[in-house]
Design an enzyme around this catalytic site. Structure first.
Site, mmCIF file in Angstrom:
data_model
loop_
_atom_site.group_PDB
_atom_site.id
_atom_site.type_symbol
_atom_site.label_atom_id
_atom_site.label_comp_id
_atom_site.label_asym_id
_atom_site.label_seq_id
_atom_site.Cartn_x
_atom_site.Cartn_y
_atom_site.Cartn_z
ATOM 1 N N ARG A 162 46.728 45.413 39.591
ATOM 2 C CA ARG A 162 47.492 44.267 39.119
ATOM 3 C C ARG A 162 46.561 43.408 38.269
ATOM 4 N NH1 ARG A 162 48.779 44.760 44.695
ATOM 5 N NH2 ARG A 162 50.986 45.238 45.073
ATOM 6 N N LYS A 185 47.994 42.089 47.454
ATOM 7 C CA LYS A 185 48.976 41.160 48.008
ATOM 8 C C LYS A 185 48.915 41.176 49.531
ATOM 9 C CE LYS A 185 52.493 41.058 44.365
ATOM 10 N NZ LYS A 185 53.918 41.315 44.062
ATOM 11 N N HIS A 253 51.561 44.278 33.063
ATOM 12 C CA HIS A 253 52.060 44.969 34.252
ATOM 13 C C HIS A 253 52.614 46.349 33.907
ATOM 14 C CE1 HIS A 253 52.688 44.582 38.521
ATOM 15 N NE2 HIS A 253 53.945 44.971 38.424
ATOM 16 N N ARG A 256 50.178 49.099 34.502
ATOM 17 C CA ARG A 256 50.140 49.544 35.909
ATOM 18 C C ARG A 256 51.310 50.477 36.192
ATOM 19 N NH1 ARG A 256 49.197 48.085 41.572
ATOM 20 N NH2 ARG A 256 51.147 47.466 42.579
ATOM 21 N N HIS A 279 51.384 49.324 47.596
ATOM 22 C CA HIS A 279 52.744 48.938 47.982
ATOM 23 C C HIS A 279 52.869 48.974 49.497
ATOM 24 C CE1 HIS A 279 54.632 50.167 43.864
ATOM 25 N NE2 HIS A 279 54.115 48.960 43.846
ATOM 26 N N TYR A 288 59.685 54.734 40.963
ATOM 27 C CA TYR A 288 59.115 55.568 39.915
ATOM 28 C C TYR A 288 59.758 56.945 39.867
ATOM 29 C CZ TYR A 288 55.680 51.904 39.591
ATOM 30 O OH TYR A 288 55.087 50.681 39.425
#
Length: 307
Positions: A162, A185, A253, A256, A279, A288
């Protein structure tokens, strides 16, 4: 009309946010969004009921009350995606509050979020991603700044970082190891393999940088010596996509997204890609596969003799 939230509800909201930060490690931006969404909800209920809603009244909210709130949100600027986010925050708060106060939160938790079409990631084609990296350095006058921007964008595409993760690196990350430990995150750590192109790009930047690379200083430094701001890289990408004729979706982004999509197209394992991206849920990574399927169908419809 000024709506005042009751002290008890205010205290409960603040305690919930503290718990979210402590137990789940939510980012400041996430907590700010939760604060705004729950505050808005509590203010509406006080207005809707004609009185401040303490904890006892909040525990007795009905399906009708929830429908009234949803209707108010729909008449405002909240689209389906925004309303779903607001409802998720309210449900999280009430789930916590019900466990703490011992009431049944079914009326709130059973409220259904509006359906909306999830936006698929918009990756670049491999040749476009390469062209972006090759064009980045020409967006600044100073050679070291061009080298810096190349290094940042290469980390986004080559390692799937990120933008906040790349710019959050400190100078002690150089020279980049074979495997980089990233705190993403929710303060979740993951290990990311570093490709030679990313390692070389960072090393080239460090050689040219006019600032000493002291361990506690940022790795990527702005013109004035502070940590590089994400807005700079966003501006660089905007210039690049205009020069290359790329769509507005070609953002930092998107590099990525391109990393993940190209790995999947090359036969990468979905679980492994989930780990590389950091994730929390596989369902996030599964977006994806929809991108890959959509591209496959596009090729099929364009090339199949019976199409």
């Amino acid at each position: 009309m000024v709506v005042v939230i009751s002290p008890a509800a205010t205290a409960a909201r603040d305690s919930w946010l503290e718990a979210e930060k402590a137990l789940k490690g939510n980012s400041d931006n996430t907590l700010k969004a939760y604060f705004a969404d729950v505050t808005e909800f509590l203010a509406f209920m006080s207005e809707h009921k004609g009185a401040q809603q303490g904890l006892a009244p909040l525990s007795k909210l009905t399906v009708s009350d929830m429908r009234a709130w949803m209707a108010r949100m729909r008449t405002g600027d909240a689209g389906p995606r925004t309303l779903a986010r607001k409802l998720s925050a309210v449900k999280g708060f009430f789930r916590w509050l019900a466990e703490r106060e011992g009431f049944d939160p079914t009326a709130v938790l059973s409220t259904r979020a509006p359906k909306f079409q999830k936006k698929l990631p918009r990756p670049l084609a491999p040749d476009a991603a390469k062209a972006v990296i090759e064009t980045v350095e020409f967006q600044t006058r100073e050679g070291w700044q061009g080298a810096r921007d190349i290094a940042v964008v290469t980390l986004l595409y080559g390692c799937g970082l990120r933008i906040s993760e790349a710019l959050g690196l400190n100078a002690d990350a150089h020279p980049l190891p074979d495997v980089l430990r990233i705190v993403g995150k929710g303060n979740k750590e993951r290990l990311v393999p570093v490709i030679p192109a990313a390692r070389d790009a960072v090393a080239d930047y460090v050689r040219q940088a006019p600032f000493p690379m002291e361990p506690e200083r940022p790795l990527f430094i702005g013109a004035r010596g502070g940590r590089l701001n994400a807005r700079h890289i966003q501006g660089v990408m905007q210039n690049v996509r205009m020069q290359l004729g790329l769509p507005a979706s070609a953002t930092p982004h998107a590099m990525r997204h391109s990393f993940a999509t190209h790995l999947l197209e090359a036969g990468g394992d979905l679980r492994a890609i989930q780990e590389l991206l950091g994730h929390a849920s596989l369902s996030t990574t599964q977006a994806y596969t929809a991108v890959d399927t959509a591209r496959l169908m596009e090729v099929y419809n364009r090339t199949h003799p019976k199409a």
